[in-house]
Design a protein around this motif. Structure first.
Motif, PDB file in Angstrom:
ATOM      1  N   PRO A  65      42.337  37.802  35.318  1.00  0.00           N
ATOM      2  CA  PRO A  65      41.760  39.006  35.923  1.00  0.00           C
ATOM      3  C   PRO A  65      40.486  39.420  35.199  1.00  0.00           C
ATOM      4  O   PRO A  65      40.243  38.990  34.066  1.00  0.00           O
ATOM      5  N   PRO A  66      39.675  40.247  35.821  1.00  0.00           N
ATOM      6  CA  PRO A  66      38.479  40.763  35.129  1.00  0.00           C
ATOM      7  C   PRO A  66      38.868  41.581  33.903  1.00  0.00           C
ATOM      8  O   PRO A  66      39.845  42.320  33.925  1.00  0.00           O
ATOM      9  N   TYR A 107      42.772  43.784  45.222  1.00  0.00           N
ATOM     10  CA  TYR A 107      41.515  43.071  45.364  1.00  0.00           C
ATOM     11  C   TYR A 107      41.791  41.634  45.794  1.00  0.00           C
ATOM     12  O   TYR A 107      42.773  41.019  45.385  1.00  0.00           O
ATOM     13  N   PHE A 167      44.590  40.321  43.286  1.00  0.00           N
ATOM     14  CA  PHE A 167      44.881  41.104  42.084  1.00  0.00           C
ATOM     15  C   PHE A 167      45.340  42.493  42.491  1.00  0.00           C
ATOM     16  O   PHE A 167      44.660  43.172  43.277  1.00  0.00           O
ATOM     17  N   PHE A 200      44.425  45.570  35.618  1.00  0.00           N
ATOM     18  CA  PHE A 200      44.711  44.530  36.598  1.00  0.00           C
ATOM     19  C   PHE A 200      46.000  43.783  36.293  1.00  0.00           C
ATOM     20  O   PHE A 200      46.354  43.581  35.118  1.00  0.00           O
ATOM     21  N   GLY A 201      46.688  43.341  37.360  1.00  0.00           N
ATOM     22  CA  GLY A 201      47.727  42.345  37.197  1.00  0.00           C
ATOM     23  C   GLY A 201      47.078  41.000  36.935  1.00  0.00           C
ATOM     24  O   GLY A 201      45.846  40.854  37.013  1.00  0.00           O
ATOM     25  N   ARG A 202      47.888  39.993  36.650  1.00  0.00           N
ATOM     26  CA  ARG A 202      47.349  38.692  36.277  1.00  0.00           C
ATOM     27  C   ARG A 202      46.880  37.860  37.470  1.00  0.00           C
ATOM     28  O   ARG A 202      46.248  36.824  37.291  1.00  0.00           O
TER      29      ARG A 202
END
Lengths: 115, 115
Positions: free
Chosen positions: B42-43, A36, A89, A105-107
């Motif tokens: 991240p979300p 993303y 992300f 998600f990654g950071r």
């Protein structure tokens, strides 16, 4: 426990250069790996995604490389442009088991492309 | 068209107020999601609705109350929030939850400030 590890945290690239962001995961049940792109004040936008039956996927200047045995995947941005400056992300999910397609998600990586 | 719309774009509310966030999609997606995103993070998944039924609640405090009136609409009702709840609230949708059609598309978010 972080399911997806992303590096680097920040990246500065010259215009026209190649930006490379790496992600690693442990859960072998993951079978969908999206990237993303998020600009400040906006929602994340799906950029490109890959499933583990292929080792590479290319869309325009964006390429995902996937290494199933190493449990790693990466995003390559060719000919980086100032308009690519954003936070990226990586994420992973699985259609199997109890995670029900939840995105992990990654950071995030803050990319800055200098003109 | 992969558009998810959210209203309002910005919201400022006091700790005793009651307000609602609204999300809408017309892609025929049957899974809808609420995320919370803090700056440079991240979300974080809050809730998932699948076929208008709540399928995931990530142990979110009861001051956040989701509602899915129909397959196109998702609401998040807010009551007695705390200043630490200030964040970007993102809505997302996908064709199905936990299947190969699990690409999630995000809306632009609602920037919430709790005073």
């Amino acid at each position: 426990q972080q399911q997806v590890k992303q590096s680097p945290q920040s990246l500065i690239v010259q215009k026209g250069g190649i930006s490379i962001i790496n992600c690693a995961y442990e859960n072998t049940a993951f079978d969908y790996f999206p990237w993303y792109q998020q600009f400040p004040g906006k929602g994340p936008a799906l950029l490109i995604a890959i499933r583990p039956d292929v080792s590479e996927k290319k869309e325009g200047r964006f390429t995902i490389s996937f290494n199933k045995s190493a449990k790693q995947f990466s995003l390559h941005i060719m000919d980086s442009q100032p308009g690519d400056s954003a936070t990226y992300f990586c994420a992973a999910s699985s259609v199997r088991g109890s995670t029900l397609g939840r995105l992990y998600f990654g950071r995030g990586t803050q990319l800055t492309v200098w003109p | 068209d992969t558009e998810v719309t959210q209203t309002p774009k910005h919201l400022v509310m006091g700790m005793t107020n009651k307000k609602s966030l609204k999300c809408e999609q017309h892609m025929g997606h049957r899974a809808m999601y609420w995320y919370k995103q803090k700056a440079k993070k991240p979300p974080e998944l809050m809730f998932v609705y699948s076929y208008e039924k709540l399928s995931i609640n990530e142990s979110v405090p009861s001051r956040f109350s989701p509602e899915c009136p129909n397959s196109s609409l998702l609401n998040l009702h807010l009551h007695a929030l705390q200043p630490e709840d200030s964040a970007l609230y993102l809505c997302a949708s996908s064709a199905r939850q936990g299947t190969v059609q699990s690409e999630q598309y995000f809306g632009p978010g609602t920037r919430l400030t709790v005073t």
